[in-house]
Structures are given as C-alpha cells and as structure tokens.
Write an enzyme that holds these catalytic residues in place. Sequence first.
Site, PDB file in Angstrom:
ATOM      1  N   LYS A 174       0.963  -1.181  -0.322  1.00 19.26           N
ATOM      2  CA  LYS A 174      -0.193  -0.284  -0.442  1.00 19.26           C
ATOM      3  C   LYS A 174       1.044   1.012  -0.264  1.00 19.26           C
ATOM      4  O   LYS A 174       1.371   1.496   1.075  1.00 19.26           O
ATOM      5  CB  LYS A 174      -1.014  -0.203   0.979  1.00 19.26           C
ATOM      6  CG  LYS A 174      -2.591   1.137   0.985  1.00 19.26           C
ATOM      7  CD  LYS A 174      -2.302   2.541   0.633  1.00 19.26           C
ATOM      8  CE  LYS A 174      -1.940   2.473   2.503  1.00 19.26           C
ATOM      9  NZ  LYS A 174      -2.105   4.648   1.562  1.00 19.26           N
ATOM     10  N   GLY A 227       6.524   6.178   7.977  1.00 22.66           N
ATOM     11  CA  GLY A 227       5.464   7.468   7.826  1.00 22.66           C
ATOM     12  C   GLY A 227       5.267   7.912   9.584  1.00 22.66           C
ATOM     13  O   GLY A 227       6.716   7.790  10.057  1.00 22.66           O
ATOM     14  N   GLY A 228       4.769   8.708   9.758  1.00 20.97           N
ATOM     15  CA  GLY A 228       4.256   9.154  10.812  1.00 20.97           C
ATOM     16  C   GLY A 228       4.231   8.645  12.101  1.00 20.97           C
ATOM     17  O   GLY A 228       3.721   7.350  12.167  1.00 20.97           O
ATOM     18  N   THR A 231       0.212   7.951  13.176  1.00 17.77           N
ATOM     19  CA  THR A 231       0.116   6.986  12.435  1.00 17.77           C
ATOM     20  C   THR A 231       0.631   5.702  13.286  1.00 17.77           C
ATOM     21  O   THR A 231      -0.564   4.513  13.175  1.00 17.77           O
ATOM     22  CB  THR A 231      -0.101   6.995  10.520  1.00 17.77           C
ATOM     23  OG1 THR A 231      -0.696   8.369  10.370  1.00 17.77           O
ATOM     24  CG2 THR A 231      -0.195   5.398  10.303  1.00 17.77           C
ATOM     25  N   GLY A 232       1.451   5.820  13.180  1.00 16.30           N
ATOM     26  CA  GLY A 232       2.605   4.458  13.955  1.00 16.30           C
ATOM     27  C   GLY A 232       1.796   3.619  15.249  1.00 16.30           C
ATOM     28  O   GLY A 232       1.681   2.513  15.479  1.00 16.30           O
ATOM     29  N   GLU A 249       9.177   3.043  11.157  1.00 18.77           N
ATOM     30  CA  GLU A 249       9.943   3.441  10.889  1.00 18.77           C
ATOM     31  C   GLU A 249       9.580   4.837  11.031  1.00 18.77           C
ATOM     32  O   GLU A 249       8.663   5.186  10.034  1.00 18.77           O
ATOM     33  CB  GLU A 249      11.071   3.068   9.864  1.00 18.77           C
ATOM     34  CG  GLU A 249      12.092   4.350   9.903  1.00 18.77           C
ATOM     35  CD  GLU A 249      11.867   5.237   8.984  1.00 18.77           C
ATOM     36  OE1 GLU A 249      11.836   6.377   9.371  1.00 18.77           O
ATOM     37  OE2 GLU A 249      12.384   5.615   7.821  1.00 18.77           O
ATOM     38  N   GLU A 384       8.980  17.206  13.848  1.00 12.19           N
ATOM     39  CA  GLU A 384       9.470  16.987  12.833  1.00 12.19           C
ATOM     40  C   GLU A 384       8.584  17.796  11.886  1.00 12.19           C
ATOM     41  O   GLU A 384       7.681  18.266  11.963  1.00 12.19           O
ATOM     42  CB  GLU A 384       9.605  15.470  12.453  1.00 12.19           C
ATOM     43  CG  GLU A 384      10.314  15.233  11.123  1.00 12.19           C
ATOM     44  CD  GLU A 384       9.987  13.626  10.952  1.00 12.19           C
ATOM     45  OE1 GLU A 384      10.953  12.941  10.884  1.00 12.19           O
ATOM     46  OE2 GLU A 384       8.876  13.345  11.968  1.00 12.19           O
TER      47      GLU A 384
END
Length: 491
Positions: A174, A227-228, A231-232, A249, A384
């Site tokens: 995805k 990703g961010g 979301t992780g 990551e 970030e």
Amino acid sequence: MVATLFIDGRWRQASDGVVHDVHSPHDQHVVAQVSQATQADVLDAIGAARASFDSGVFTSWSFKERSDLVLKIAELLERDADVIARKESDDTGKRFIEAQYDVADVIATFRHFGGLGAKVHERSVDVGLSHVNSRIVYESLGVASLIGPWNYPLLQIAWKVAPALVAGCSFIVKPSELTPQSAIALIKAIEEAGTPKGVANLILGPGSVVGTSLIGDPRIDMVSFTGGLTTGQTIMKAAVADVKRLALELGGKNPHIIFADADLDSAIDNAVTAAFLHSGQVCSAGTRLIVERSIHDRVVKEIVRRAGKITLGGPDDELAESGPLISQSHLMNVSLYVDKAVAEGATLLTGGKRSDKAEHEKGWYYLPTVLDNCRSAMECVQEESFGPVMTVELFDTEAEAIAIGNDTVFGLSGGVWSSDEKKAARVASALRHGTIWVNDFGPYRPAAEWGGYKKSGIGRELGEHGLGEYLEIKHIWTNNAPSRSGWFRDQ
C-alpha cells in the site's frame, strides 16, 4: 477503464469503479489516474495473500530460488530504470536526477537481499548428545501488509518487498495515495519475473479508507510501516489483539553536531545538504543543527548565505537544486511550524515563507529556512517539520552537546563533526540514535541496518536484520534413539 489494483495475480479496477487523480506538486497538472480501492478490494487482496501463503506455492521454493527471483526483479528494474524514475519524479515533484538516484538505490536493495537470501541456511546446535540432531531453521513469517510513505515511495517499499520475497512471505503493498506510480511499476516487474499468483498484491487509496483492514485483519501476520509517529502509534494499538509482528520507521528529529575543531568548510556544506535535500522531506534530515558557541557566527552566517542561494524548481529544471513540498496541506503545516517557532522566540534568519517566483505560483514551493536562537524545549526543536527548516542550538562542552543531541523523543540518526577522532567516537557512542555519521551526513548502504531508537520505531530494515524481520525461527529437536523418559513411576 483504469485497472491499477493487482489482486490474486490479476490487474483490475476498483470494485466501485472509482479513480483518483494524481497531481504534480510542481504545477498541479494530472500525472496519472489510478484506481482507488474499496474495503471489498482490500479484503480480496488479504484473502489472496492468505490463500497463496497457506497453499505453500511460494514457501515451497528454496531460499536460493526466491533469491534468484529477487535478482531477476532487479534486472527488470534496471531495464526500466528511467521510465520508473520519471513516474517517481512526476508524483513527488523531485528532480528527475534525484529520482534516478533513488531507483538505482532500489536496484541495489534488491541485489543486496538477493545475495543475502542465497546465504540463509539452517544451523546445528551442539546439545552434547550424539543421538540428538538439534537444528535451527528459518521459515516464512506469513502474510504482511507493507505500507510506504510519499517522500521516497519506491525505495521505502523496496526495503520491505525485497526481504519479504526472499523470506517467502505473501504480502499486500500500500503506497501513499499521493505517489502510487512507481509501486505499480514494481508490481509489474514482480509479475513479469514469475512470482506465483497471490503472493504480491497492490492496493491503492488513502489510509483512512483502506488502512484499517490492512492493519487489523486477523489474516495479517505482520505490518511494516514507514511514516508518521501518530499513525505508527495507531498501528501498534490495532495490532495488539492479534499480537502481530511490527516493523515501524516513524521519523526523527536528527541532531547534527559541529565542534569547533571540525573541517568547517565540509561541515557547513554537508549541513546545508542534510537540511535542504528534497526540501527537507527526509526522515533522517539533519535539520537540528547543534553548534559549538565559538564558531556559531561563522557557521550560521555561511549556512544562511548558502540557503538563500538554493535554486528551487520542477523535475525537469536543470538548474534546480531542490523541489516543491508534496502538497498544499503539507506546505501549510510547514508554514505554521515556522510561525510557531518565531512566536516561541526563534530568530528567523532566512526563508520562512512560500516562494513568490512566478514559475512557482502553481506549485508547493517553500523557501529554505534557518531559525536561530533555538532551545531544546521549543516545539520547533522537538517536533519534525518534514520541510526545509533548520533550527540552530548552541553548546559549550562535549557533555552538553551529547545531552542536547539526546534531548528528543526520537532516535533515528545524527551526525558529529570533529577532527578529534577520540572525541568524535565518544560522542557517536553516547548518542541514542540508530545511525550516526562522523564527519559526514546522509549516506547509507543496503548492507547496513537502518532504523531508530525510542519513538523513531521498532525493528530494522536493510542489512541482515532486515531479512530477519520477515522470518520465523524454529528449533527442531530430533532424537534418533528414542527411549522412555522414566520420569514417573510405572505402576
């Protein structure tokens, strides 16, 4: 008909026929139309991956055979490298030459794992009994959801797909809905190489629509996500019920420390690249500059001068050195980030606004920005921006430099500049980040593990551990002279 979903060995359109326009961040023209998957499509892809894995159609291949497949995919990617780079450049807005470098790295990744997989063998354990054969074997983990970001769309997916194939996993890819074209090209290469039906599947669409099942479905054994942080964390919560394996990551806030005894010309040049390459849209970007007080003025003055001269432009602008941000919403977030930093007390030295050049009017261009007089407690230092924004902090002692460099919830990467080898080694050892560059910033190789400490994630990609993420380890004990245990009395 737009048929860009790949499910159970067949290209197909979305079940409801909906398509999505992909726009260039450079000038907003439509670069592609792709299918936008429904929940039903996602469930079909999961079912296909589960069925292919359970059938043994791919796990029955030896590591050598799967490694040869991955090496063949590398050859196909090399054959089509410029075509794929063009798709990547169109989607991301990055310069075509940068996209070419990225595709070359993708090919190197497939070759690394192809070579590594051929070396995987079971091992014996000496248990001190001549009649016992004790073996450690490595088996495919299962079905994996491989979810990639938009900044390095194909490269980050390759870091997942190549080891998954070598390990014998079935999977669903995805990519970001903003940058899907290179993932489509990769799946075509995987298909052409002769991968069994149902092993590789491709789902396109926003995470808000397709992500829930890709994470929470009990038929999924693993989720690998780049990703961010937010979301992780959501993925971690969703994975709890089934105790899924996770490889995450989640970005970083990467310290770039310059001591007064460094080669300052090289340090400054690398600092500019570390912060402003790809407009700062790099998880390992060195956007947190930490400078020894005695050289602050010299270093910062030159960085500001260099930042102000960076030429922005689109994919085919031969004079461009950096490109646009990925979207309007991201540009707005970066702008807000800088505004908050100034409100916190940071001093804006250059940039801090959208480019006002006529040729950038339709794109999402933000000027390279330097914020001085920053402190660790500031939001701009801790969070970030994922944009071309450098913050500058000061230190007086080695211990202070280390403390500042570690004062972050993240731990992905960092850099140290010093001509004193022992000091540089001490600082590199003390920094709690997954990759540390000494007198350099940014290079990586597929043979070296990549990943972070703390909230930068879980697990590692690349290297040997990158393959291990997709393997189960099994111990098989065989007694070749069976006998009664005699533990309990036989009455």
